[in-house]
Design a protein around this motif. Structure first.
Motif, PDB file in Angstrom:
ATOM      1  N   PRO A  31       0.827  -1.200   0.000  1.00  0.00           N
ATOM      2  CA  PRO A  31       0.000   0.000   0.000  1.00  0.00           C
ATOM      3  C   PRO A  31       0.860   1.249   0.000  1.00  0.00           C
ATOM      4  CG  PRO A  31       0.116  -0.907   2.202  1.00  0.00           C
ATOM      5  CD  PRO A  31       0.911  -1.828   1.316  1.00  0.00           C
ATOM      6  N   ILE A  32       0.459   2.282  -0.717  1.00  0.00           N
ATOM      7  CA  ILE A  32       1.142   3.565  -0.724  1.00  0.00           C
ATOM      8  C   ILE A  32       0.207   4.575  -0.079  1.00  0.00           C
ATOM      9  CG2 ILE A  32       2.139   5.379  -2.175  1.00  0.00           C
ATOM     10  CD1 ILE A  32       3.687   2.736  -2.108  1.00  0.00           C
ATOM     11  N   LEU A  33       0.667   5.284   0.940  1.00  0.00           N
ATOM     12  CA  LEU A  33      -0.184   6.212   1.666  1.00  0.00           C
ATOM     13  C   LEU A  33      -0.089   7.595   1.052  1.00  0.00           C
ATOM     14  CD1 LEU A  33      -2.072   6.176   4.120  1.00  0.00           C
ATOM     15  CD2 LEU A  33      -0.186   7.104   5.449  1.00  0.00           C
ATOM     16  N   ALA A  34      -1.197   8.099   0.533  1.00  0.00           N
ATOM     17  CA  ALA A  34      -1.265   9.456   0.001  1.00  0.00           C
ATOM     18  C   ALA A  34      -2.489  10.127   0.600  1.00  0.00           C
ATOM     19  CB  ALA A  34      -1.366   9.430  -1.519  1.00  0.00           C
ATOM     20  N   ASP A  35      -2.257  11.183   1.403  1.00  0.00           N
ATOM     21  CA  ASP A  35      -3.357  11.884   2.047  1.00  0.00           C
ATOM     22  C   ASP A  35      -4.198  10.912   2.881  1.00  0.00           C
ATOM     23  OD1 ASP A  35      -5.041  13.991   2.700  1.00  0.00           O
ATOM     24  OD2 ASP A  35      -6.307  13.699   0.932  1.00  0.00           O
ATOM     25  N   ARG A 238      11.212  -5.819   3.561  1.00  0.00           N
ATOM     26  CA  ARG A 238       9.787  -5.644   3.287  1.00  0.00           C
ATOM     27  C   ARG A 238       9.206  -7.043   3.174  1.00  0.00           C
ATOM     28  NH1 ARG A 238       8.636  -3.804  -1.630  1.00  0.00           N
ATOM     29  NH2 ARG A 238       6.787  -2.632  -1.041  1.00  0.00           N
ATOM     30  N   LEU A 239       8.389  -7.437   4.154  1.00  0.00           N
ATOM     31  CA  LEU A 239       7.885  -8.797   4.208  1.00  0.00           C
ATOM     32  C   LEU A 239       6.364  -8.816   4.124  1.00  0.00           C
ATOM     33  CD1 LEU A 239      10.075 -10.248   7.111  1.00  0.00           C
ATOM     34  CD2 LEU A 239      10.559 -10.272   4.673  1.00  0.00           C
ATOM     35  N   ASP A 240       5.818  -9.940   3.637  1.00  0.00           N
ATOM     36  CA  ASP A 240       4.380 -10.123   3.736  1.00  0.00           C
ATOM     37  C   ASP A 240       4.047 -10.539   5.167  1.00  0.00           C
ATOM     38  OD1 ASP A 240       5.118 -12.809   3.925  1.00  0.00           O
ATOM     39  OD2 ASP A 240       4.406 -13.337   1.929  1.00  0.00           O
ATOM     40  N   TYR A 241       2.751 -10.703   5.455  1.00  0.00           N
ATOM     41  CA  TYR A 241       2.352 -10.976   6.839  1.00  0.00           C
ATOM     42  C   TYR A 241       2.961 -12.278   7.356  1.00  0.00           C
ATOM     43  CZ  TYR A 241      -0.511 -12.019  10.918  1.00  0.00           C
ATOM     44  OH  TYR A 241      -0.920 -12.328  12.185  1.00  0.00           O
ATOM     45  N   GLU A 242       2.928 -13.319   6.537  1.00  0.00           N
ATOM     46  CA  GLU A 242       3.462 -14.604   6.972  1.00  0.00           C
ATOM     47  C   GLU A 242       4.952 -14.512   7.271  1.00  0.00           C
ATOM     48  OE1 GLU A 242       3.713 -19.280   5.465  1.00  0.00           O
ATOM     49  OE2 GLU A 242       2.833 -17.722   4.196  1.00  0.00           O
ATOM     50  N   GLY A 243       5.698 -13.790   6.399  1.00  0.00           N
ATOM     51  CA  GLY A 243       7.131 -13.630   6.630  1.00  0.00           C
ATOM     52  C   GLY A 243       7.420 -12.843   7.890  1.00  0.00           C
ATOM     53  N   LEU A 279       7.287   3.199   5.031  1.00  0.00           N
ATOM     54  CA  LEU A 279       6.233   2.204   4.875  1.00  0.00           C
ATOM     55  C   LEU A 279       5.599   1.893   6.226  1.00  0.00           C
ATOM     56  CD1 LEU A 279       7.926  -0.398   2.492  1.00  0.00           C
ATOM     57  CD2 LEU A 279       6.259   1.351   1.879  1.00  0.00           C
ATOM     58  N   PRO A 280       4.355   1.422   6.225  1.00  0.00           N
ATOM     59  CA  PRO A 280       3.737   0.951   7.476  1.00  0.00           C
ATOM     60  C   PRO A 280       4.447  -0.302   7.979  1.00  0.00           C
ATOM     61  CG  PRO A 280       2.107   1.275   5.733  1.00  0.00           C
ATOM     62  CD  PRO A 280       3.448   1.337   5.083  1.00  0.00           C
ATOM     63  N   ASN A 296      -5.024  -0.090   9.967  1.00  0.00           N
ATOM     64  CA  ASN A 296      -5.935  -0.614   8.946  1.00  0.00           C
ATOM     65  C   ASN A 296      -5.800  -2.124   8.824  1.00  0.00           C
ATOM     66  OD1 ASN A 296      -6.962   1.857   8.291  1.00  0.00           O
ATOM     67  ND2 ASN A 296      -6.041   1.974   6.265  1.00  0.00           N
ATOM     68  N   GLN A 297      -6.889  -2.774   8.478  1.00  0.00           N
ATOM     69  CA  GLN A 297      -6.853  -4.195   8.157  1.00  0.00           C
ATOM     70  C   GLN A 297      -6.373  -4.336   6.712  1.00  0.00           C
ATOM     71  OE1 GLN A 297      -7.920  -6.231  10.759  1.00  0.00           O
ATOM     72  NE2 GLN A 297      -6.894  -7.899   9.660  1.00  0.00           N
ATOM     73  N   LEU A 298      -5.349  -5.162   6.491  1.00  0.00           N
ATOM     74  CA  LEU A 298      -4.742  -5.279   5.166  1.00  0.00           C
ATOM     75  C   LEU A 298      -4.736  -6.726   4.693  1.00  0.00           C
ATOM     76  CD1 LEU A 298      -1.576  -3.017   5.622  1.00  0.00           C
ATOM     77  CD2 LEU A 298      -3.791  -2.361   4.682  1.00  0.00           C
ATOM     78  N   LYS A 299      -4.447  -6.890   3.399  1.00  0.00           N
ATOM     79  CA  LYS A 299      -4.229  -8.216   2.853  1.00  0.00           C
ATOM     80  C   LYS A 299      -2.855  -8.714   3.299  1.00  0.00           C
ATOM     81  CE  LYS A 299      -6.946  -7.267  -1.315  1.00  0.00           C
ATOM     82  NZ  LYS A 299      -6.925  -7.185  -2.802  1.00  0.00           N
ATOM     83  N   GLY A 300      -2.740  -9.999   3.482  1.00  0.00           N
ATOM     84  CA  GLY A 300      -1.467 -10.548   3.955  1.00  0.00           C
ATOM     85  C   GLY A 300      -0.355 -10.488   2.941  1.00  0.00           C
ATOM     86  N   THR A 301      -0.675 -10.154   1.686  1.00  0.00           N
ATOM     87  CA  THR A 301       0.353 -10.128   0.648  1.00  0.00           C
ATOM     88  C   THR A 301       1.110  -8.807   0.585  1.00  0.00           C
ATOM     89  OG1 THR A 301      -1.350  -9.445  -0.925  1.00  0.00           O
ATOM     90  CG2 THR A 301      -0.838 -11.802  -0.806  1.00  0.00           C
ATOM     91  N   SER A 302       0.640  -7.776   1.279  1.00  0.00           N
ATOM     92  CA  SER A 302       1.334  -6.495   1.264  1.00  0.00           C
ATOM     93  C   SER A 302       2.742  -6.661   1.835  1.00  0.00           C
ATOM     94  CB  SER A 302       0.560  -5.460   2.079  1.00  0.00           C
ATOM     95  OG  SER A 302      -0.715  -5.230   1.527  1.00  0.00           O
ATOM     96  N   LEU A 303       3.697  -5.908   1.304  1.00  0.00           N
ATOM     97  CA  LEU A 303       5.085  -5.982   1.766  1.00  0.00           C
ATOM     98  C   LEU A 303       5.379  -4.756   2.629  1.00  0.00           C
ATOM     99  CD1 LEU A 303       6.877  -7.184  -1.494  1.00  0.00           C
ATOM    100  CD2 LEU A 303       5.987  -8.547   0.401  1.00  0.00           C
ATOM    101  N   LEU A 304       5.538  -4.969   3.924  1.00  0.00           N
ATOM    102  CA  LEU A 304       5.660  -3.879   4.887  1.00  0.00           C
ATOM    103  C   LEU A 304       6.898  -4.060   5.771  1.00  0.00           C
ATOM    104  CD1 LEU A 304       1.943  -3.658   6.132  1.00  0.00           C
ATOM    105  CD2 LEU A 304       2.956  -2.614   4.104  1.00  0.00           C
ATOM    106  N   ASN A 305       7.162  -3.011   6.571  1.00  0.00           N
ATOM    107  CA  ASN A 305       8.224  -3.087   7.569  1.00  0.00           C
ATOM    108  C   ASN A 305       7.843  -4.060   8.684  1.00  0.00           C
ATOM    109  OD1 ASN A 305      10.230  -1.229   6.670  1.00  0.00           O
ATOM    110  ND2 ASN A 305       8.927   0.485   7.261  1.00  0.00           N
TER     111      ASN A 305
END
Length: 310
Positions: A31-35, A238-243, A279-280, A296-305
């Motif tokens: 996800p990219i956060l804009a405003d 940058r990992l997905d939720y499982e990672g 990143l979140p 926020n509730q996200l999909k597990g495939t997002s790559l985050l910190n």
């Protein structure tokens, strides 16, 4: 200026990344956060630019000496509009001039080339000046997304109804299997008792903090195929939720709750010690923990910190 501001596939961490002349773009699903509007972004392969979702707001153009209309705006540099996404070979040339990333945004019959997002207008102006020195980008300009401005919804064209026919066979329904859900978060005492000890040559602890009796750690996998991006002149996973879940589990820790995340933000430790904040972070139960305090509730495939707690 590093050309490595975007995430790249890696094999090992070394200072040679800052000297590499070639650019390998990341596989985005983040996800990219804009405003405070959550924009989905995906990338099919490292040979293609990441694509912003059609609904991602890019605001209005600021030309000439125009000043921002809002005090908390987000900015993009528009580097062109093309019939196809900007080739990666051309995007490489832009990375030597910018401090963020290059994206493609699909429009009706074209692709908008965008650089950003920026929270600092002065930084966007500096990058724009450098981008314009590159042949073919003299017409680049800044776009402003004013916080609180209404978002335009993507137009959906109505599909024509099929004409009835006696020969028409009923269409078969394709059932997509439900995704495998991650196991529930173990409580801290169970994790500490059962988690295997990590191999210190595999995982390094970049940052630590202790707030209200809770220990926070930011891990970094030195030798793996995990994605990473550059911030504060360092690579960060940058990992997905499982990672993220497995990384914390290996350390005998877990992902943070929203309350623990807020306590960390309130302490100002992240700003003082230069934590990655572009990143979140992943939180418990597939939540995205944003540095604005939003959860926020996200999909597990997002790559985050990743930040782990105990």
């Amino acid at each position: 200026m590093d050309i490595n501001m975007a995430a790249k596939p890696k094999q090992t961490f070394c200072k040679c990344w800052t000297l590499v002349a070639a650019l390998a773009l990341p596989l985005f699903s983040a996800p990219i956060l804009a405003d405070e509007f959550l924009c989905d972004a995906t990338q099919a392969s490292t040979n293609e630019l990441p694509l912003l979702d059609k609904t991602c707001p890019v605001g209005q153009g600021l030309w000439g000496k125009s000043q921002p209309r809002g005090q908390e705006s987000t900015f993009w540099i528009q580097c062109g509009v093309f019939s196809q996404p900007l080739p990666v070979a051309k995007a490489k040339k832009l990375y030597q001039h910018i401090s963020t990333d290059v994206w493609a945004k699909p429009e009706d019959k074209a692709y908008r080339c965008l650089i950003g997002p920026y929270q600092d207008f002065s930084q966007a102006k500096q990058d724009l000046a450098r981008v314009k020195t590159e042949p073919g980008y003299k017409e680049a300009f800044i776009r402003e997304v004013v916080k609180g401005a209404p978002l335009k919804k993507a137009a959906v064209k109505p599909q024509p109804k099929p004409k009835p026919s006696s020969k028409t066979k009923p269409q078969a329904t394709t059932v997509i299997p439900a995704p495998v859900m991650a196991q529930p978060e173990p409580i801290a005492s169970e994790v500490v008792a059962d988690a295997p000890q990590p191999n210190q040559s595999d995982v390094a602890i970049r940052l630590t903090a202790s707030v209200s009796g809770v220990e926070y750690k930011v891990p970094y996998s030195m030798f793996s195929n995990d994605q990473f991006y550059m911030e504060h002149n360092l690579p960060w996973n940058r990992l997905d939720y499982e990672g993220a879940y497995k990384t914390c589990y290996r350390l005998g820790m877990r992902l943070a709750s929203s309350e623990e995340w807020q306590a960390l933000l309130d302490s100002d430790v992240m700003k003082q010690d230069n934590w990655p904040m572009h990143l979140p972070y992943w939180g418990a139960e597939k939540t995205g923990l944003f540095t604005s305090g939003k959860v926020n509730q996200l999909k597990g495939t997002s790559l985050l910190n990743v930040v782990c707690v105990k």
